[in-house]
Design a protein around this motif. Sequence first.
Motif, mmCIF file in Angstrom:
data_model
loop_
_atom_site.group_PDB
_atom_site.id
_atom_site.type_symbol
_atom_site.label_atom_id
_atom_site.label_comp_id
_atom_site.label_asym_id
_atom_site.label_seq_id
_atom_site.Cartn_x
_atom_site.Cartn_y
_atom_site.Cartn_z
ATOM 1 N N ALA A 84 -22.247 -24.732 -21.107
ATOM 2 C CA ALA A 84 -21.857 -23.646 -20.206
ATOM 3 C C ALA A 84 -22.286 -22.269 -20.720
ATOM 4 O O ALA A 84 -22.309 -21.307 -19.962
ATOM 5 N N HIS A 85 -22.640 -22.202 -21.989
ATOM 6 C CA HIS A 85 -22.937 -20.899 -22.604
ATOM 7 C C HIS A 85 -24.336 -20.852 -23.231
ATOM 8 O O HIS A 85 -24.584 -20.008 -24.088
ATOM 9 N N GLU A 86 -25.228 -21.740 -22.823
ATOM 10 C CA GLU A 86 -26.560 -21.828 -23.440
ATOM 11 C C GLU A 86 -27.295 -20.491 -23.484
ATOM 12 O O GLU A 86 -27.835 -20.108 -24.513
ATOM 13 N N LYS A 87 -27.320 -19.779 -22.367
ATOM 14 C CA LYS A 87 -28.053 -18.506 -22.313
ATOM 15 C C LYS A 87 -27.444 -17.494 -23.283
ATOM 16 O O LYS A 87 -28.157 -16.833 -24.040
ATOM 17 N N ALA A 88 -26.134 -17.364 -23.271
ATOM 18 C CA ALA A 88 -25.458 -16.415 -24.165
ATOM 19 C C ALA A 88 -25.648 -16.817 -25.624
ATOM 20 O O ALA A 88 -25.864 -15.952 -26.487
ATOM 21 N N LEU A 89 -25.590 -18.105 -25.914
ATOM 22 C CA LEU A 89 -25.748 -18.564 -27.295
ATOM 23 C C LEU A 89 -27.132 -18.237 -27.846
ATOM 24 O O LEU A 89 -27.280 -17.990 -29.043
ATOM 25 N N ALA A 90 -28.133 -18.179 -26.971
ATOM 26 C CA ALA A 90 -29.486 -17.816 -27.397
ATOM 27 C C ALA A 90 -29.539 -16.369 -27.868
ATOM 28 O O ALA A 90 -30.413 -15.991 -28.644
ATOM 29 N N GLU A 91 -28.588 -15.552 -27.410
ATOM 30 C CA GLU A 91 -28.538 -14.127 -27.769
ATOM 31 C C GLU A 91 -27.486 -13.823 -28.827
ATOM 32 O O GLU A 91 -27.376 -12.684 -29.276
ATOM 33 N N LEU A 92 -26.680 -14.821 -29.220
ATOM 34 C CA LEU A 92 -25.543 -14.595 -30.107
ATOM 35 C C LEU A 92 -25.929 -14.189 -31.521
ATOM 36 O O LEU A 92 -25.327 -13.304 -32.101
ATOM 37 N N GLY A 93 -26.913 -14.855 -32.082
ATOM 38 C CA GLY A 93 -27.243 -14.662 -33.488
ATOM 39 C C GLY A 93 -27.017 -15.969 -34.225
ATOM 40 O O GLY A 93 -26.793 -17.006 -33.596
ATOM 41 N N PRO A 94 -27.050 -15.942 -35.553
ATOM 42 C CA PRO A 94 -26.990 -17.183 -36.343
ATOM 43 C C PRO A 94 -25.709 -17.990 -36.101
ATOM 44 O O PRO A 94 -24.597 -17.487 -36.280
ATOM 45 N N HIS A 95 -25.899 -19.240 -35.661
ATOM 46 C CA HIS A 95 -24.791 -20.150 -35.423
ATOM 47 C C HIS A 95 -25.327 -21.569 -35.306
ATOM 48 O O HIS A 95 -26.533 -21.770 -35.172
ATOM 49 N N THR A 96 -24.439 -22.526 -35.354
ATOM 50 C CA THR A 96 -24.753 -23.903 -34.996
ATOM 51 C C THR A 96 -23.673 -24.333 -34.009
ATOM 52 O O THR A 96 -22.691 -23.607 -33.794
#
Length: 140
Positions: A84-96
């Motif tokens: 549900a958050h793929e687009k936002a996660l691409a902009e979030l910064g370092p994460h897994t």
Amino acid sequence: MKKTGGSVAAFIADVAPAKRQRDAHALVDMMREISGREPELWGTIVGFGSCHYRYPTGNEGDMPVLAFAPRKAASTIYLDSIEAHEKALAELGPHTSGVGCLYIKDLEQVDAGVLRDILTRTLAFTEGGGNEYARITVID
């Protein structure tokens, strides 16, 4: 999952390493502001509010409306789903991530505005009653 009634402040005071403790304080502030609820311990999870979920299979239980866990390796933030958050996660910064978990090793390295948006949308999903895969009723 059940609330354990422990002290959130005492729990966070024992979190290691220091960076994870710093991030836990920041996540408490952010989730308190977004949810309008106070933090409570659910075992080793810091949760805000509570809700009851029920799957079409009949499995059901209680969980926090928003939650995170300060683990040694990373802060685990529980979401409605990663998809549900793929687009936002691409902009979030370092994460897994896992199926419904976001793992952040250093909160200062991610975009706080993007994270706030993800958490706000997760809260809206939960308060909106879920979907056909999980019906959710907010308790408090």
